[in-house]
Scaffold this motif. Structure first.
Motif, short mmCIF file in Angstrom:
data_model
loop_
_atom_site.label_atom_id
_atom_site.label_comp_id
_atom_site.label_asym_id
_atom_site.label_seq_id
_atom_site.Cartn_x
_atom_site.Cartn_y
_atom_site.Cartn_z
N ASP A 1 37.98 12.99 -67.58
CA ASP A 1 38.41 13.04 -66.42
C ASP A 1 38.81 11.36 -65.54
O ASP A 1 39.72 11.23 -66.04
CB ASP A 1 36.54 12.42 -66.02
N HIS A 2 39.01 12.10 -64.05
CA HIS A 2 39.53 11.19 -63.44
C HIS A 2 38.98 10.62 -62.37
O HIS A 2 39.59 10.89 -61.30
CB HIS A 2 41.28 10.78 -63.36
N GLU A 3 37.92 11.03 -61.65
CA GLU A 3 37.35 10.90 -60.68
C GLU A 3 37.64 12.04 -59.30
O GLU A 3 38.08 13.00 -59.94
CB GLU A 3 37.40 9.23 -59.65
N HIS B 1 51.01 6.49 -58.98
CA HIS B 1 50.41 7.17 -58.89
C HIS B 1 48.90 6.57 -57.92
O HIS B 1 49.27 5.09 -56.96
CB HIS B 1 48.71 6.20 -59.92
N ARG B 2 48.88 7.62 -57.43
CA ARG B 2 48.28 6.59 -55.77
C ARG B 2 46.98 5.81 -56.36
O ARG B 2 46.28 5.41 -55.08
CB ARG B 2 47.61 8.44 -55.32
N VAL B 3 46.03 6.19 -57.17
CA VAL B 3 44.89 5.12 -57.19
C VAL B 3 46.00 3.90 -57.90
O VAL B 3 45.13 2.30 -57.42
CB VAL B 3 43.84 5.78 -57.58
N TYR B 4 45.86 3.55 -59.09
CA TYR B 4 46.30 2.48 -59.26
C TYR B 4 48.01 2.17 -58.79
O TYR B 4 48.87 2.07 -59.23
CB TYR B 4 46.88 3.55 -61.22
N LYS B 5 47.24 0.72 -58.41
CA LYS B 5 48.67 -0.12 -58.43
C LYS B 5 48.62 -1.41 -59.34
O LYS B 5 49.19 -2.76 -58.81
CB LYS B 5 47.71 -0.74 -57.08
N ASN B 6 48.21 -1.24 -60.55
CA ASN B 6 48.31 -1.92 -61.39
C ASN B 6 48.85 -1.16 -62.69
O ASN B 6 48.70 0.37 -62.53
CB ASN B 6 47.60 -2.48 -62.28
C1 SDX Z 1 48.17 12.56 -62.56
O1 SDX Z 1 44.91 11.13 -59.25
C2 SDX Z 1 44.45 11.04 -60.15
O2 SDX Z 1 44.04 10.62 -60.90
C3 SDX Z 1 46.07 12.23 -60.78
C4 SDX Z 1 45.65 11.78 -62.28
C5 SDX Z 1 44.65 12.41 -63.20
O3 SDX Z 1 43.82 12.01 -63.28
O4 SDX Z 1 44.14 13.62 -62.58
O5 SDX Z 1 45.88 9.92 -62.79
C6 SDX Z 1 46.97 12.17 -63.52
O6 SDX Z 1 48.59 13.06 -61.59
C7 SDX Z 1 49.07 11.11 -63.03
C8 SDX Z 1 50.60 11.64 -61.27
C9 SDX Z 1 51.84 12.12 -62.62
N1 SDX Z 1 52.10 12.11 -61.58
C10 SDX Z 1 53.96 12.31 -61.56
O7 SDX Z 1 53.68 11.19 -62.32
C11 SDX Z 1 54.71 12.49 -60.72
C12 SDX Z 1 55.86 10.76 -59.93
N2 SDX Z 1 54.92 9.81 -59.09
C13 SDX Z 1 55.10 10.47 -58.01
O8 SDX Z 1 54.72 11.66 -57.47
C14 SDX Z 1 53.56 9.49 -57.16
O9 SDX Z 1 53.68 8.59 -57.70
C15 SDX Z 1 52.43 10.27 -57.25
C16 SDX Z 1 52.20 11.61 -56.67
C17 SDX Z 1 51.77 10.27 -58.46
C18 SDX Z 1 51.78 9.40 -56.32
O10 SDX Z 1 52.40 10.02 -54.96
P1 SDX Z 1 51.46 8.38 -53.17
O11 SDX Z 1 50.40 9.25 -53.58
O12 SDX Z 1 52.50 9.60 -52.75
O13 SDX Z 1 52.66 6.90 -54.10
P2 SDX Z 1 52.42 5.72 -53.64
O14 SDX Z 1 51.75 6.43 -51.99
O15 SDX Z 1 52.01 5.06 -54.07
O16 SDX Z 1 53.55 5.94 -53.10
C19 SDX Z 1 53.96 4.45 -52.85
C20 SDX Z 1 55.72 4.83 -52.83
C21 SDX Z 1 56.24 5.85 -51.59
O17 SDX Z 1 57.32 5.14 -51.29
P3 SDX Z 1 57.09 5.15 -49.60
O18 SDX Z 1 56.78 5.62 -49.02
O19 SDX Z 1 55.80 3.22 -49.41
O20 SDX Z 1 58.41 4.32 -48.93
O21 SDX Z 1 55.88 4.58 -53.79
C22 SDX Z 1 56.89 5.55 -53.74
C23 SDX Z 1 56.53 6.47 -52.52
O22 SDX Z 1 57.96 7.80 -52.50
N3 SDX Z 1 56.89 6.19 -55.29
C24 SDX Z 1 58.39 6.12 -55.85
C25 SDX Z 1 57.52 7.22 -57.18
N4 SDX Z 1 55.84 7.78 -56.95
C26 SDX Z 1 55.93 6.92 -56.16
N5 SDX Z 1 58.90 6.69 -56.24
C27 SDX Z 1 60.02 6.88 -56.84
N6 SDX Z 1 59.40 7.87 -57.79
C28 SDX Z 1 58.15 8.02 -58.23
N7 SDX Z 1 57.78 7.86 -59.32
#
Ligand code: SDX
Length: 397
Positions: free
Chosen positions: A198-200, A275-280
């Motif tokens: 689970d993850h909220e 990650h959208r939530v983890y900034k650590n």
């Molecule tokens: C899961 O929500 C959950 O809890 C999900 C999950 C769960 O248990 O259900 O934790 C499971 O889905 C984990 C995430 C798996 N996805 C990936 O690994 C795919 C790669 N990651 C990215 O697509 C991205 O990090 C997301 C989708 C996970 C989050 O996207 P966000 O919310 O747009 O990320 P952010 O707002 O924190 O981004 C900040 C910046 C952005 O750039 P700017 O607009 O500020 O210029 O960081 C960049 C993003 O473009 N960025 C990345 C990146 N992830 C974010 N750049 C390069 N590579 C990446 N992976």
């Protein structure tokens, strides 16, 4: 209450509902299931015990866990008519497509007898989904492999049963069952399923809650959750990580791909990072990293892909952009590496996520349906279209 969304452009997040199941602190990297730290559950618990905790709110006594496990075994079989359902899938259908279809079809099997107002009917529906999801998952793989389906066994645990249904063959001299229910593999699977349970209000859980808020059939709502999880930005990331590592191919190409990930004009993102939530650090990634090393020690067969993954992690963690954007490896970066070492096919990686997350989805469904005043979800929007304007006849356009 569900449906009251506060839009915070700065944080791009919405509070969509109240829930007592999982707590996350993204800044501090804290994850609690019903108040228990994920680190302690991963170290001391089992997936079925955690599923009981998520569904019922408390850790089970020995007797409660025994009865829960017995009931899961009771529901693990699929109706024989469902086996023919698989004949409709071409052999190369993606297992996630089959999961959506078969889980959704359970809404036809159990529609007539389901009284959603009856807590016992709801409890049995949740148990059925948790029990059958590994059987369906293994059947998807067997169908694509052209192998006969293997029935669940009551003498095997949840993870052991899954691995047996996946890999055991009538001609056991080729593939011994024991090698797939090896303690290192089973321990890793239990931990992976616990971490993914689970993850909220992630995208797929919110999908299940929103669909369920209309009173729709729970099997169909979980099928909707499976669809949402499939995307590479969400649960599909673990499969995408392995594809990305294969594309990178060698350590000397890592800088090229790190540069692409930083290039705003390039849609490429580093799969398994951010990650959208983890900034650590994602606390699950920290735990899974240790499991990854244990599994690779036993199963890696010196596959260069694993060395590449560890080199990529090292490069990204030292890169200023990733440090500034707080992009750390997430749970999906390591899970795909472990699944590959356990001989799970890559197109089954997200299916593994489905098995685990079904515990969370059915727990959120039970929690929401138990609320006497739960309301239909009705997200709003920021309108960016035209102001009101008058109709123009075709000849005047
Ligand atoms: C899961 O929500 C959950 O809890 C999900 C999950 C769960 O248990 O259900 O934790 C499971 O889905 C984990 C995430 C798996 N996805 C990936 O690994 C795919 C790669 N990651 C990215 O697509 C991205 O990090 C997301 C989708 C996970 C989050 O996207 P966000 O919310 O747009 O990320 P952010 O707002 O924190 O981004 C900040 C910046 C952005 O750039 P700017 O607009 O500020 O210029 O960081 C960049 C993003 O473009 N960025 C990345 C990146 N992830 C974010 N750049 C390069 N590579 C990446 N992976």
């Amino acid at each position: 209450q569900l449906g009251v969304f506060t839009y915070d452009p700065g944080f791009m997040s919405t509070a969509s509902c109240k829930s007592a199941i999982t707590y996350i602190d993204g800044e501090k990297g804290i994850l609690l299931y019903r108040g228990y730290p994920i680190e302690q559950l991963a170290k001391h618990s089992s997936f079925l015990e955690v599923a009981y905790l998520l569904m019922n709110g408390e850790l089970p006594t020995e007797d409660q866990l025994y009865s829960f496990t017995d009931e899961i075994n009771h529901h693990a079989m699929l109706h024989e008519a469902l086996r023919s359902f698989f004949d409709g899938f071409h052999y190369d259908a993606h297992p996630m497509a089959m999961m959506v279809g078969v889980m959704g079809s359970l809404s036809a099997f159990y529609h007539s007898e389901l009284n959603m107002e009856d807590p016992e009917h709801r409890r049995i529906s949740a148990m059925r989904m948790l029990a059958k999801v590994p059987t369906i998952a293994a059947a998807c793989y067997r169908h694509s492999a052209g192998w006969p389906f293997v029935y669940p066994r009551v003498d095997l645990g949840y993870c052991e049963n899954f691995m047996n249904m996946m890999f055991s063959l009538p001609s056991q001299k080729f593939i011994g069952v024991d090698q797939y229910i090896d303690p290192v593999a089973i321990k890793a699977l239990n931990i992976l399923f616990i971490l993914h349970a689970d993850h909220e209000q992630n995208a797929s859980t919110s999908t299940v809650r929103l669909a369920s808020s209309t009173g729709a059939n729970p099997y169909a709502c979980v099928a909707a959750g499976i669809s949402a999880l499939w995307g590479p930005a969400h649960g599909g990331a673990n499969e995408a990580v392995l594809s990305m590592l294969s594309e990178i191919g060698s350590v000397d190409r890592i800088p090229e791909f790190i540069a692409r990930a930083k290039d705003k004009n390039d849609p490429f993102r580093l799969m398994g990072f951010g990650h959208r939530v983890y900034k650590n650090f994602d606390p699950r990634a920290t735990i899974i990293r240790e499991t990854c090393y244990e599994v690779l020690e036993k199963y890696s067969n010196n596959d260069p892909l694993f060395e590449l993954a560890l080199a990529l992690e090292e490069h990204a963690l030292k890169d200023d952009y990733f440090i500034e954007k707080k992009l750390y490896p997430n749970v999906d970066f390591y899970s795909g590496i472990i699944y590959k070492a356990l001989k799970i096919p890559e197109d089954m990686f997200t299916v593994m996520f489905v098995i685990a997350r079904t515990a969370g989805w059915v727990s959120h469904w039970l929690e929401m349906m138990a609320e006497s005043n739960h309301r239909i979800g009705r997200p709003r929007q920021i309108y960016t279209g035209y102001d009101q304007r008058e109709y123009v006849a075709k000849e005047n356009r």
